[in-house]
Design a protein around this motif. Structure first.
Motif, PDB file in Angstrom:
ATOM      1  N   SER A 118      63.016 -17.394 -29.694  1.00  0.00           N
ATOM      2  CA  SER A 118      62.630 -16.065 -29.206  1.00  0.00           C
ATOM      3  C   SER A 118      63.364 -15.713 -27.915  1.00  0.00           C
ATOM      4  O   SER A 118      63.165 -14.635 -27.351  1.00  0.00           O
ATOM      5  CB  SER A 118      61.117 -16.021 -28.975  1.00  0.00           C
ATOM      6  OG  SER A 118      60.760 -17.033 -28.060  1.00  0.00           O
ATOM      7  N   THR A 120      65.698 -14.337 -25.333  1.00  0.00           N
ATOM      8  CA  THR A 120      66.609 -13.187 -25.348  1.00  0.00           C
ATOM      9  C   THR A 120      67.735 -13.290 -24.313  1.00  0.00           C
ATOM     10  O   THR A 120      68.630 -12.455 -24.275  1.00  0.00           O
ATOM     11  CB  THR A 120      65.777 -11.899 -25.101  1.00  0.00           C
ATOM     12  OG1 THR A 120      66.567 -10.782 -25.418  1.00  0.00           O
ATOM     13  CG2 THR A 120      65.328 -11.787 -23.682  1.00  0.00           C
ATOM     14  N   HIS A 121      67.692 -14.316 -23.472  1.00  0.00           N
ATOM     15  CA  HIS A 121      68.692 -14.448 -22.395  1.00  0.00           C
ATOM     16  C   HIS A 121      70.024 -14.894 -22.973  1.00  0.00           C
ATOM     17  O   HIS A 121      70.160 -16.011 -23.453  1.00  0.00           O
ATOM     18  CB  HIS A 121      68.208 -15.444 -21.341  1.00  0.00           C
ATOM     19  CG  HIS A 121      66.956 -15.008 -20.659  1.00  0.00           C
ATOM     20  ND1 HIS A 121      65.716 -15.296 -21.167  1.00  0.00           N
ATOM     21  CD2 HIS A 121      66.759 -14.271 -19.544  1.00  0.00           C
ATOM     22  CE1 HIS A 121      64.795 -14.765 -20.379  1.00  0.00           C
ATOM     23  NE2 HIS A 121      65.398 -14.132 -19.380  1.00  0.00           N
ATOM     24  N   SER A 122      71.008 -14.008 -22.894  1.00  0.00           N
ATOM     25  CA  SER A 122      72.301 -14.297 -23.526  1.00  0.00           C
ATOM     26  C   SER A 122      73.413 -14.536 -22.511  1.00  0.00           C
ATOM     27  O   SER A 122      74.528 -14.882 -22.884  1.00  0.00           O
ATOM     28  CB  SER A 122      72.696 -13.120 -24.436  1.00  0.00           C
ATOM     29  OG  SER A 122      72.738 -11.932 -23.673  1.00  0.00           O
ATOM     30  N   VAL A 123      73.103 -14.334 -21.231  1.00  0.00           N
ATOM     31  CA  VAL A 123      74.182 -14.387 -20.234  1.00  0.00           C
ATOM     32  C   VAL A 123      74.795 -15.790 -20.148  1.00  0.00           C
ATOM     33  O   VAL A 123      76.015 -15.938 -20.015  1.00  0.00           O
ATOM     34  CB  VAL A 123      73.672 -13.912 -18.844  1.00  0.00           C
ATOM     35  CG1 VAL A 123      74.803 -13.896 -17.836  1.00  0.00           C
ATOM     36  CG2 VAL A 123      73.062 -12.522 -18.955  1.00  0.00           C
ATOM     37  N   SER A 175      71.768 -22.275 -25.892  1.00  0.00           N
ATOM     38  CA  SER A 175      71.319 -21.889 -24.556  1.00  0.00           C
ATOM     39  C   SER A 175      69.819 -21.628 -24.593  1.00  0.00           C
ATOM     40  O   SER A 175      69.320 -20.980 -25.521  1.00  0.00           O
ATOM     41  CB  SER A 175      72.057 -20.621 -24.113  1.00  0.00           C
ATOM     42  OG  SER A 175      71.676 -20.290 -22.797  1.00  0.00           O
ATOM     43  N   THR A 179      61.299 -21.325 -20.277  1.00  0.00           N
ATOM     44  CA  THR A 179      60.731 -22.676 -20.360  1.00  0.00           C
ATOM     45  C   THR A 179      59.203 -22.656 -20.316  1.00  0.00           C
ATOM     46  O   THR A 179      58.569 -23.695 -20.249  1.00  0.00           O
ATOM     47  CB  THR A 179      61.267 -23.549 -19.210  1.00  0.00           C
ATOM     48  OG1 THR A 179      60.925 -22.909 -17.972  1.00  0.00           O
ATOM     49  CG2 THR A 179      62.746 -23.737 -19.291  1.00  0.00           C
ATOM     50  N   GLN A 180      58.637 -21.424 -20.343  1.00  0.00           N
ATOM     51  CA  GLN A 180      57.176 -21.330 -20.304  1.00  0.00           C
ATOM     52  C   GLN A 180      56.582 -22.086 -21.489  1.00  0.00           C
ATOM     53  O   GLN A 180      57.097 -21.999 -22.603  1.00  0.00           O
ATOM     54  CB  GLN A 180      56.743 -19.861 -20.326  1.00  0.00           C
ATOM     55  CG  GLN A 180      57.070 -19.143 -19.019  1.00  0.00           C
ATOM     56  CD  GLN A 180      57.105 -17.634 -19.162  1.00  0.00           C
ATOM     57  OE1 GLN A 180      57.291 -17.088 -20.236  1.00  0.00           O
ATOM     58  NE2 GLN A 180      56.967 -16.939 -18.044  1.00  0.00           N
ATOM     59  N   GLY A 210      71.147 -24.428 -19.809  1.00  0.00           N
ATOM     60  CA  GLY A 210      70.183 -23.460 -19.288  1.00  0.00           C
ATOM     61  C   GLY A 210      69.758 -23.874 -17.896  1.00  0.00           C
ATOM     62  O   GLY A 210      69.998 -25.014 -17.494  1.00  0.00           O
ATOM     63  N   PRO A 211      69.119 -22.950 -17.186  1.00  0.00           N
ATOM     64  CA  PRO A 211      68.784 -23.257 -15.790  1.00  0.00           C
ATOM     65  C   PRO A 211      67.869 -24.467 -15.616  1.00  0.00           C
ATOM     66  O   PRO A 211      67.898 -25.119 -14.583  1.00  0.00           O
ATOM     67  CB  PRO A 211      68.092 -21.989 -15.298  1.00  0.00           C
ATOM     68  CG  PRO A 211      67.832 -21.143 -16.488  1.00  0.00           C
ATOM     69  CD  PRO A 211      68.767 -21.582 -17.563  1.00  0.00           C
ATOM     70  N   LYS A 229      72.598 -25.041 -14.179  1.00  0.00           N
ATOM     71  CA  LYS A 229      73.185 -24.063 -13.257  1.00  0.00           C
ATOM     72  C   LYS A 229      74.497 -24.604 -12.696  1.00  0.00           C
ATOM     73  O   LYS A 229      74.604 -25.794 -12.419  1.00  0.00           O
ATOM     74  CB  LYS A 229      72.220 -23.827 -12.092  1.00  0.00           C
ATOM     75  CG  LYS A 229      71.093 -22.884 -12.432  1.00  0.00           C
ATOM     76  CD  LYS A 229      71.556 -21.474 -12.231  1.00  0.00           C
ATOM     77  CE  LYS A 229      70.511 -20.466 -12.612  1.00  0.00           C
ATOM     78  NZ  LYS A 229      71.105 -19.183 -12.977  1.00  0.00           N
ATOM     79  N   THR A 231      77.386 -24.532 -14.184  1.00  0.00           N
ATOM     80  CA  THR A 231      78.338 -24.962 -15.216  1.00  0.00           C
ATOM     81  C   THR A 231      79.398 -23.883 -15.429  1.00  0.00           C
ATOM     82  O   THR A 231      79.064 -22.693 -15.495  1.00  0.00           O
ATOM     83  CB  THR A 231      77.605 -25.195 -16.556  1.00  0.00           C
ATOM     84  OG1 THR A 231      76.580 -26.159 -16.350  1.00  0.00           O
ATOM     85  CG2 THR A 231      78.556 -25.694 -17.628  1.00  0.00           C
TER      86      THR A 231
END
Ligand code: B12
Length: 252
Positions: A118, A120-123, A175, A179-180, A210-211, A229, A231
């Motif tokens: 789910s 949505t973070h694509s950056v 990616s 993380t919730q 991912g972060p 972070k 990378t």
């Protein structure tokens, strides 16, 4: 003459080596008041800060107070114990990666990536794969030695895997940002299980980022590598070409 740094007992410094000074900021769910200020000082003491100081505090919204503080960290870490294998990776430049890949792999390296589930973070995945890359570094799309497929965000693991099989990918790149409720762990684990169920685990490199992803977490979940972070695409590319070259060498 600068004082020798004791790498077995490293702590932050601001004005003088070894002063341990740290700036920290946090919010407490208490109304803006002198009692709130006292609570922040007490908490900072419990966190291991000597001589904590509140340099700024304000009401964030009703019932919440935001603090900016300084304190001297009382703890140290042994940096020499962290210099072992896995921490001192030497990254290749883009040109070095191209030459290395041409010499040791000798064909296009196919990678398929997405931000999965789910999320949505694509950056993050765009930073790794797209030509424009990240902070002036090309994404893998800009490398001659790579063929890239970026499926975007909110991609089901099944779709990502199906694409990887379709294009005979050397690596799957995932990616994960949210993380919730440990969503990333469930999602990352599901992909590994699917790849294993398809009998493809040994032939595909699996990397995630991912972060809040670390190398340690990634390996624990069954990935070959994890990136966080800071990378850059050439970090990832260095890992992939070396890993693939080692696999090619072991099968010839
Ligand atoms: C932009 C953003 C969004 C945008 C995303 C747009 C898009 N197209 O990506 C929008 C507005 C859509 C969004 C939505 C949400 N967001 Co948001 N978002 C952010 C924000 C501000 C920046 C993230 C970002 O782009 N960073 C820049 C990239 C370059 O960094 P990066 O992803 O870490 O990538 C680097 C590395 O991690 C690594 N990397 C990442 N992936 C990969 C993959 C591989 C293979 C490799 C090798 C490396 C790698 O390399 C990259 C470059 O160094 C952050 C806060 C922040 N300042 O970080 C919150 C943040 C990530 N979002 C958050 C949340 C909670 C949400 C929402 C759930 C909010 C809501 N309640 O609706 C929704 C998510 C809905 C969903 N279903 O996923 C939280 C996540 C908390 C958590 N830990 O779970 C954050 C931290 C904000 C916060 N402080 O609460 N968000």
């Amino acid at each position: 003459m600068p004082r020798e740094i004791d790498l077995t007992a490293v702590k932050p410094y601001a004005d003088h080596r070894g002063d341990g000074l740290v700036q920290l900021s946090f919010t407490l769910p208490v109304p803006y008041s002198l009692a709130a200020r006292k609570a922040a000082l007490e908490l900072a003491g419990k966190m291991g800060f000597d001589e904590p100081e509140v340099v700024h505090y304000e009401q964030l919204t009703e019932g919440y107070t935001y603090f900016v503080m300084y304190g001297a960290c009382a703890h140290t870490v042994d940096f020499t114990a962290l210099e072992g294998e896995g921490f001192n990776i030497e990254y290749m430049t883009e040109d070095e990666i191209e030459s290395f890949a041409a010499e040791h792999v000798g064909r296009k390296i196919v990678v398929v990536g997405a931000s999965t589930g789910s999320d949505t973070h694509s950056v993050g995945i765009d930073a790794m794969l797209n030509l424009k890359g990240y902070h002036g570094h090309h994404g893998l799309e800009g490398y001659r030695s790579f063929e890239t497929y970026n499926l975007g965000s909110q991609v089901p693991n099944s779709v990502l895997l199906a694409k990887a099989i379709e294009v005979d990918a050397d690596a799957i790149l995932v990616s994960q940002t949210v993380t919730q409720q440990n969503l990333h762990v469930q999602n990352l684990t599901e992909l590994v299980e699917m790849v294993e169920a398809e009998g493809r685990r040994r032939e595909m490199i699996l990397a995630c980022g991912g972060p809040r992803v670390s190398g340690e977490l990634a390996k624990e979940l069954g990935y070959d590598a994890g990136f966080s972070k800071g990378t850059y695409p050439h970090h990832l590319a260095t890992f992939i070409v070396r890993e693939l070259a080692a696999r090619v060498a072991s099968t010839t």
